[in-house]
Scaffold this active site. Structure first.
Site, PDB file in Angstrom:
ATOM      1  N   LYS A 173       7.913   4.974   8.859  1.00 34.69           N
ATOM      2  CA  LYS A 173       8.390   3.818   9.609  1.00 34.69           C
ATOM      3  C   LYS A 173       8.705   4.220  11.044  1.00 34.69           C
ATOM      4  O   LYS A 173       9.189   5.337  11.302  1.00 34.69           O
ATOM      5  CB  LYS A 173       9.644   3.248   8.938  1.00 34.69           C
ATOM      6  CG  LYS A 173       9.380   2.719   7.529  1.00 34.69           C
ATOM      7  CD  LYS A 173       8.602   1.424   7.562  1.00 34.69           C
ATOM      8  CE  LYS A 173       8.343   0.871   6.169  1.00 34.69           C
ATOM      9  NZ  LYS A 173       7.698  -0.452   6.206  1.00 34.69           N
ATOM     10  N   HIS A 303      -0.800  -4.928   1.143  1.00 30.53           N
ATOM     11  CA  HIS A 303       0.639  -4.633   1.146  1.00 30.53           C
ATOM     12  C   HIS A 303       1.156  -4.802  -0.278  1.00 30.53           C
ATOM     13  O   HIS A 303       0.770  -5.748  -0.977  1.00 30.53           O
ATOM     14  CB  HIS A 303       1.361  -5.590   2.082  1.00 30.53           C
ATOM     15  CG  HIS A 303       2.851  -5.458   2.019  1.00 30.53           C
ATOM     16  ND1 HIS A 303       3.648  -6.338   1.306  1.00 30.53           N
ATOM     17  CD2 HIS A 303       3.674  -4.531   2.546  1.00 30.53           C
ATOM     18  CE1 HIS A 303       4.912  -5.965   1.430  1.00 30.53           C
ATOM     19  NE2 HIS A 303       4.955  -4.874   2.170  1.00 30.53           N
TER      20      HIS A 303
END
Ligand code: MG
Length: 370
Positions: A173, A303
């Site tokens: 991230k 996803h």
């Protein structure tokens, strides 16, 4: 195969550790919010969407399933998946007030449950029902080692451990500060060597100048893709970034419709498409996006709002899917967990969509649906 009952459910399953963070979210549990569809054959199908486990909004989804969608489905033939999809998409109770959002997540759960039923009725795993295996292996990439909340040393150690475990792809991230994130990215690249794919995910936090500044620093780390660099709906901004940076752009986990994807494809704004069966109105909708992506030769990396329980079937059966996300939080809640062995997803064997919860998960994680 007549639908006789639709019963909503909510499970809240803990994440790895007690909490994880990305640039925009802090969560302690993953919400498995869905529906059990019973039929007059005795077979039941299960489908769910994925949430951040806020009981108040999860109960809006279950309420929508029960009060708005279910009345249109009781007595219908569960095999008519496409017809029922259109019936729900034109639901008079919802079309004016909820063309996306909670209504779509509720629709997703039902569509997935119908696919699960279709597989169970045919006694075939979903990938077989979708036309069979188009690839021998589905490569997994590990997201669970890369949260923003993980301190630098632990991040590097976790990435190295994932590679030792056989992963050939990881994702970390970004979206805190350009300098911190660029430093962490370079440390991870050093630790994993040049041969492992390394993606980054901004969760829509930054603006275009910040992304461009970051990309200049990140290019040396050979980034596989930059996911959700900008606000989710900003087609123009993503197109600009795709032109001005050498790092491929990925997006899609927050897009609700094939029309939204079509605009990103038409404007050449993304290099990777990331639809999610739990965000769009189920597998029926995602298949359309995968077909369109393939016609543009844009690879798909779904996803994993379903934590890949269902996407693994799609990934084995659709030629557009190139790689699949691995997050292990909820897999043990299902009769056939979505497992990764030596960096690749195991081919599912059980009939259905991989969405049947175990009795133990039911007992341990169930929350009130109302
Ligand atoms: Mg993401």
């Amino acid at each position: 195969m007549k639908i006789t009952a639709i019963t909503p459910f909510i499970l809240h399953v803990p994440v790895t550790g007690s909490m994880i963070q990305d640039s925009t979210h802090t969560i302690s549990h993953w919400g498995v919010v869905g529906a059990q569809i019973d039929t007059d054959t005795g077979l039941s199908g299960f489908g769910f969407t994925g949430t951040h486990a806020h009981l108040a909004s999860d109960q809006l989804i279950t309420r929508c399933i029960e009060s708005c969608h279910a009345p249109l489905l009781i007595g219908e033939d569960a095999r008519d998946i496409r017809r029922l999809w259109h019936k729900l998409a034109r639901n008079p109770a919802l079309q004016w007030v909820g063309r996306a959002g909670i209504t779509t997540l509720a629709h997703a759960a039902i569509d997935i449950a119908l696919w699960d039923l279709k597989g169970k009725a045919a006694q075939l795993p979903l990938w077989k029902l979708l036309g069979g295996q188009v690839r021998d292996k589905v490569r997994a990439y590990n997201t669970d080692i890369g949260w923003l909340s993980i301190p630098d040393e632990q991040l590097v150690a976790g990435a190295a451990r994932a590679v030792e475990d056989g992963f050939t792809g990881i994702k970390i991230k970004v979206g805190s500060s350009v300098e911190r994130d660029a430093r962490r990215l370079a440390m991870v690249r050093d630790a994993i060597g040049p041969d492992v794919t390394l993606a980054i995910d901004g969760n829509g936090k930054w603006d275009l100048p910040t992304c461009l500044r970051f990309c200049r620093l990140a290019e040396a780390s050979n980034v596989y893709w930059f996911e959700e660099p900008l606000w989710y709906d900003d087609v123009k901004g993503h197109a600009q970034l795709a032109r001005q940076s050498n790092i491929p752009v990925a997006l899609g986990e927050q897009l609700y419709t094939p029309d939204a994807f079509a605009e990103f494809f038409a404007q050449q704004a993304i290099h990777w498409a990331q639809p999610d069966v739990t965000r769009m109105a189920g597998l029926t909708d995602v298949l359309q996006v995968c077909d369109t992506a393939h016609s543009f030769r844009v690879p798909v990396a779904p996803h994993a709002g379903d934590m890949s329980q269902m996407h693994v079937h799609l990934a084995y059966a659709h030629p557009a899917v190139a790689v699949l996300e691995y997050i292990p939080w909820i897999k043990d809640c299902f009769t056939e967990p979505s497992e990764v062995v030596a960096g690749h997803f195991r081919l599912p064997q059980e009939p259905g969509a991989g969405t049947t919860p175990t009795a133990a998960a039911w007992a341990r994680f169930r929350q009130p649906a109302h």
